[in-house]
Design a protein around this motif. Structure first.
Motif, PDB file in Angstrom:
ATOM      1  N   UNK A 330      17.282  33.439 -24.732  1.00 63.88           N
ATOM      2  CA  UNK A 330      18.105  32.623 -23.752  1.00 63.88           C
ATOM      3  C   UNK A 330      18.642  33.269 -22.814  1.00 63.88           C
ATOM      4  N   UNK A 331      19.243  34.449 -22.964  1.00 63.00           N
ATOM      5  CA  UNK A 331      19.961  35.463 -22.085  1.00 63.00           C
ATOM      6  C   UNK A 331      18.751  36.050 -21.427  1.00 63.00           C
ATOM      7  N   UNK A 332      17.594  36.367 -21.822  1.00 60.25           N
ATOM      8  CA  UNK A 332      16.304  37.000 -21.039  1.00 60.25           C
ATOM      9  C   UNK A 332      15.994  35.877 -19.826  1.00 60.25           C
ATOM     10  N   UNK A 333      16.036  34.715 -20.139  1.00 61.15           N
ATOM     11  CA  UNK A 333      15.852  33.683 -19.203  1.00 61.15           C
ATOM     12  C   UNK A 333      16.611  33.923 -18.128  1.00 61.15           C
ATOM     13  N   UNK A 338      18.235  35.654 -12.698  1.00 57.24           N
ATOM     14  CA  UNK A 338      18.916  36.136 -11.618  1.00 57.24           C
ATOM     15  C   UNK A 338      18.021  37.317 -10.683  1.00 57.24           C
ATOM     16  N   UNK A 339      17.086  38.084 -11.371  1.00 57.43           N
ATOM     17  CA  UNK A 339      16.001  38.907 -10.639  1.00 57.43           C
ATOM     18  C   UNK A 339      15.234  38.030  -9.601  1.00 57.43           C
ATOM     19  N   UNK A 340      14.785  36.829  -9.822  1.00 55.75           N
ATOM     20  CA  UNK A 340      14.329  35.922  -8.862  1.00 55.75           C
ATOM     21  C   UNK A 340      14.934  35.684  -7.608  1.00 55.75           C
ATOM     22  N   UNK A 341      16.403  35.536  -7.709  1.00 56.06           N
ATOM     23  CA  UNK A 341      17.201  35.262  -6.658  1.00 56.06           C
ATOM     24  C   UNK A 341      17.611  36.548  -5.860  1.00 56.06           C
ATOM     25  N   UNK A 360      15.788  44.303 -19.341  1.00 59.22           N
ATOM     26  CA  UNK A 360      15.432  45.040 -20.569  1.00 59.22           C
ATOM     27  C   UNK A 360      16.430  45.058 -21.690  1.00 59.22           C
ATOM     28  N   UNK A 361      17.725  44.880 -21.465  1.00 56.36           N
ATOM     29  CA  UNK A 361      18.589  44.681 -22.691  1.00 56.36           C
ATOM     30  C   UNK A 361      18.434  43.438 -23.444  1.00 56.36           C
ATOM     31  N   UNK A 362      18.137  42.456 -22.902  1.00 55.33           N
ATOM     32  CA  UNK A 362      18.000  41.345 -23.555  1.00 55.33           C
ATOM     33  C   UNK A 362      16.620  40.990 -23.980  1.00 55.33           C
ATOM     34  N   UNK A 363      15.666  41.278 -23.620  1.00 61.23           N
ATOM     35  CA  UNK A 363      14.288  41.040 -24.169  1.00 61.23           C
ATOM     36  C   UNK A 363      14.020  42.153 -25.306  1.00 61.23           C
ATOM     37  N   UNK A 364      14.261  43.276 -24.947  1.00 59.53           N
ATOM     38  CA  UNK A 364      14.039  44.369 -25.831  1.00 59.53           C
ATOM     39  C   UNK A 364      14.886  44.338 -27.279  1.00 59.53           C
ATOM     40  N   UNK A 365      16.189  43.806 -27.155  1.00 55.47           N
ATOM     41  CA  UNK A 365      16.810  43.322 -28.512  1.00 55.47           C
ATOM     42  C   UNK A 365      15.865  42.685 -29.499  1.00 55.47           C
ATOM     43  N   UNK A 366      14.863  41.572 -28.942  1.00 52.45           N
ATOM     44  CA  UNK A 366      14.160  40.799 -29.817  1.00 52.45           C
ATOM     45  C   UNK A 366      12.733  41.686 -30.331  1.00 52.45           C
ATOM     46  N   UNK A 454       7.777  32.266 -11.636  1.00 53.74           N
ATOM     47  CA  UNK A 454       6.960  31.964 -12.716  1.00 53.74           C
ATOM     48  C   UNK A 454       7.284  32.807 -14.038  1.00 53.74           C
ATOM     49  N   UNK A 455       7.927  33.869 -13.811  1.00 48.84           N
ATOM     50  CA  UNK A 455       8.359  34.935 -14.979  1.00 48.84           C
ATOM     51  C   UNK A 455       9.564  33.987 -15.698  1.00 48.84           C
ATOM     52  N   UNK A 456      10.334  33.611 -14.747  1.00 47.19           N
ATOM     53  CA  UNK A 456      11.685  32.848 -15.283  1.00 47.19           C
ATOM     54  C   UNK A 456      11.347  31.688 -16.071  1.00 47.19           C
ATOM     55  N   UNK A 457      10.227  30.931 -15.791  1.00 47.91           N
ATOM     56  CA  UNK A 457       9.684  29.802 -16.307  1.00 47.91           C
ATOM     57  C   UNK A 457       9.184  30.106 -17.847  1.00 47.91           C
ATOM     58  N   UNK A 458       8.607  31.162 -17.664  1.00 47.73           N
ATOM     59  CA  UNK A 458       7.844  31.692 -18.851  1.00 47.73           C
ATOM     60  C   UNK A 458       9.034  32.121 -19.827  1.00 47.73           C
ATOM     61  N   UNK A 459      10.130  32.792 -19.399  1.00 50.12           N
ATOM     62  CA  UNK A 459      11.080  33.173 -20.402  1.00 50.12           C
ATOM     63  C   UNK A 459      11.755  31.982 -20.879  1.00 50.12           C
ATOM     64  N   UNK A 460      12.013  30.822 -20.106  1.00 50.50           N
ATOM     65  CA  UNK A 460      12.300  29.616 -20.745  1.00 50.50           C
ATOM     66  C   UNK A 460      11.523  29.062 -21.758  1.00 50.50           C
ATOM     67  N   UNK A 461      10.242  29.134 -21.816  1.00 49.89           N
ATOM     68  CA  UNK A 461       9.366  28.769 -22.622  1.00 49.89           C
ATOM     69  C   UNK A 461       9.658  29.473 -24.019  1.00 49.89           C
ATOM     70  N   UNK A 462       9.714  30.677 -23.817  1.00 47.88           N
ATOM     71  CA  UNK A 462      10.361  31.515 -25.184  1.00 47.88           C
ATOM     72  C   UNK A 462      11.507  31.062 -25.576  1.00 47.88           C
ATOM     73  N   UNK A 463      12.610  30.883 -24.834  1.00 47.86           N
ATOM     74  CA  UNK A 463      13.789  30.304 -25.511  1.00 47.86           C
ATOM     75  C   UNK A 463      13.708  29.008 -26.088  1.00 47.86           C
ATOM     76  N   UNK A 464      13.082  28.203 -25.669  1.00 43.21           N
ATOM     77  CA  UNK A 464      12.687  26.847 -26.143  1.00 43.21           C
ATOM     78  C   UNK A 464      12.007  26.914 -27.483  1.00 43.21           C
TER      79      UNK A 464
END
Length: 484
Positions: A330-333, A338-341, A360-366, A454-464
């Motif tokens: 969820x934090x990865x999304x 944030x990066x998109x903005x 890096x910190x949020x996505x690599x934790x998983x 598009x990357x942000x949307x993909x990260x949202x798919x992961x969280x869901x």
């Protein structure tokens, strides 16, 4: 014999060759060899993966040296990733049938040969050099799964359940650490196109040194071959044929928890792969320099390595695998958002560096947590899936009947389960890289902004997707678990 309804599932049980007992490890193998194998696997992944993105930090210099364009240079990374799909099934067979040592030797040898083919022809002209560079990338890519799939197997045969996730994390982060090394070192050696041969020579020497080290230091637990033979004799289980392997894959993909992890893992890793390959080209149009891009790449991977180690230790103690997955994805999304903005806004280097640090910190934790969950679901939950599939199983096929027997006894091996995870991630990474490169080259800065959203949307798919994981999955080996 019929399995009991309730039994102890000991992850280190000697009834299966993939699970070495703690006593056996301490008496016969010792801590030195245990930790040596883990660190060796980690460093081999660093060396191999650094070749994947070796051109990414210096794309224009590489294009000038080979007298081609950026799209062709990006294809060198794409070819590497694509070869994983062909090498992964073989690596799974080697890991599950021959043990980690054989896999590490094959991976180290591929790094040696691949880097040699990239460096040796650099003095023969750009056309020959570029052609053999692609051949070298093919060999490097074919060898990658032997190293990338090894951590879960090594942690299974060398470590007990209180250390397994931590050392799995340490070995696994060797892969992204290779990107960190490439982004930190390669721009230092390459300031002009004429420096490319020297860079390739350095990586060839490093690969040669690690191949020699692997030859002398790679080990399997001393009783692994004996346990393999005894297990096959006692349980009547042999290695699967192609038909049996395909049946196991079908069982895996019919297991809901494993399928959820597969989707989340493949999207998360493929996004990172695409960003690691194209990061420099993403930020240069917004008035950042190659040195700035190197900093972004280093921050991205370094924070990820720290996160993987920290959360690997946390889940070893708490077993809160699914909770960590849900929170961090969820934090990865939010990190991608944030990066998109901030990316399109010039002069916000600290903010953009912070964005990549968070990604890096949020996505690599998983990352290591996902692999541990995948191995657990493959061993335990697939037995329940098999029971649900029994009516539709063609038991007249010998290969399928053998695969059914194997799943009933021990579930599905880590090598196959983890191999499918990485295959999906690498395949999707190729799609993302090609799509992102096409958008960048066709639409410029607007295309890059579209990529980020598009990357942000993909990260949202992961969280869901991961929201539907069961609350508790892995249990201590001392606890009783009712088999599905």
């Amino acid at each position: 014999m019929a399995p009991e309804k309730t039994q102890h599932l000991e992850l280190q049980s000697t009834t299966h060759p993939n699970r070495a007992s703690v006593v056996s490890l301490k008496q016969k193998s010792g801590k030195f060899w245990r930790y040596t194998q883990a660190l060796l696997c980690c460093f081999l992944n660093v060396v191999n993966n650094s070749q994947w993105v070796s051109y990414a930090p210096v794309p224009q210099q590489a294009a000038d040296f080979y007298r081609t364009n950026l799209t062709v240079i990006n294809l060198l990374s794409v070819v590497y990733a694509l070869m994983y799909l062909f090498g992964s099934p073989i690596s799974a067979s080697v890991l599950d049938g021959r043990g980690p040592r054989a896999a590490l030797l094959i991976g180290a040898l591929s790094s040696f040969i691949g880097t040699l083919l990239r460096w040796a022809p650099t003095y023969a002209g750009p056309d020959i050099a570029l052609g053999l560079a692609f051949v070298g990338q093919v060999i490097l890519g074919l060898g990658q799964p032997f190293l990338l799939n090894a951590p879960t197997k090594i942690s299974a045969v060398w470590f007990d359940d209180k250390e397994r996730a931590l050392w799995n994390a340490i070995m696994t982060v060797g892969n992204p650490a290779g990107s960190l090394v490439a982004y930190a070192i390669n721009p230092t050696f390459v300031t002009a196109s004429t420096d490319i041969p020297m860079l390739l020579l350095i990586w060839f020497i490093v690969s040669a040194v690690f191949f020699v080290i692997t030859y002398f230091l790679a080990r399997d637990p001393v009783d692994l071959k004996t346990r393999l033979a005894n297990w096959e004799k006692e349980e009547g289980v042999r290695q699967s044929s192609i038909g049996g392997t395909l049946f196991k894959i079908k069982v895996l993909l019919s297991t809901p928890p494993y399928l959820l992890i597969l989707v989340g893992f493949s999207i998360a890793v493929s996004l990172f792969n695409a960003f690691a390959t194209l990061l420099t080209q993403f930020v240069l149009p917004f008035q950042y320099t190659v040195d700035d891009a190197s900093i972004f790449g280093a921050v991205l991977v370094l924070c990820g390595i720290i996160s993987a180690g920290v959360f690997g230790a946390i889940v070893d103690r708490t077993l809160k695998h699914t909770l960590v997955m849900k929170i961090m994805m969820s934090l990865t999304f939010l990190s991608y958002l944030f990066a998109s903005i901030v990316t399109p806004i010039e002069g916000l280097m600290p903010a953009l560096a912070a964005a990549y640090a968070l990604i890096g910190f949020c996505s690599f934790a998983a990352l290591p947590v996902s692999l541990e969950l995948a191995a657990w679901f493959a061993r335990v939950n697939t037995k329940g899936t098999l029971e649900r599939m029994r009516r539709n199983i063609n038991a007249s096929s010998p290969s399928v009947a053998l695969a059914v027997e194997q799943v009933e006894h021990v579930g599905i091996p880590e090598g196959l389960a983890v191999g499918i995870m990485w295959m999906a991630a690498q395949g999707l990474g190729v799609v993302f890289t090609l799509a992102f490169d096409a958008a960048r080259s066709s639409y410029g800065t607007k295309g890059i902004q579209g990529i980020l959203w598009a990357s942000s949307a993909s990260a949202l798919v992961i969280a869901i997707t991961l929201f539907f994981l069961p609350k508790e999955a892995i249990k201590r080996s001392s606890e009783e678990v009712t088999l599905p």
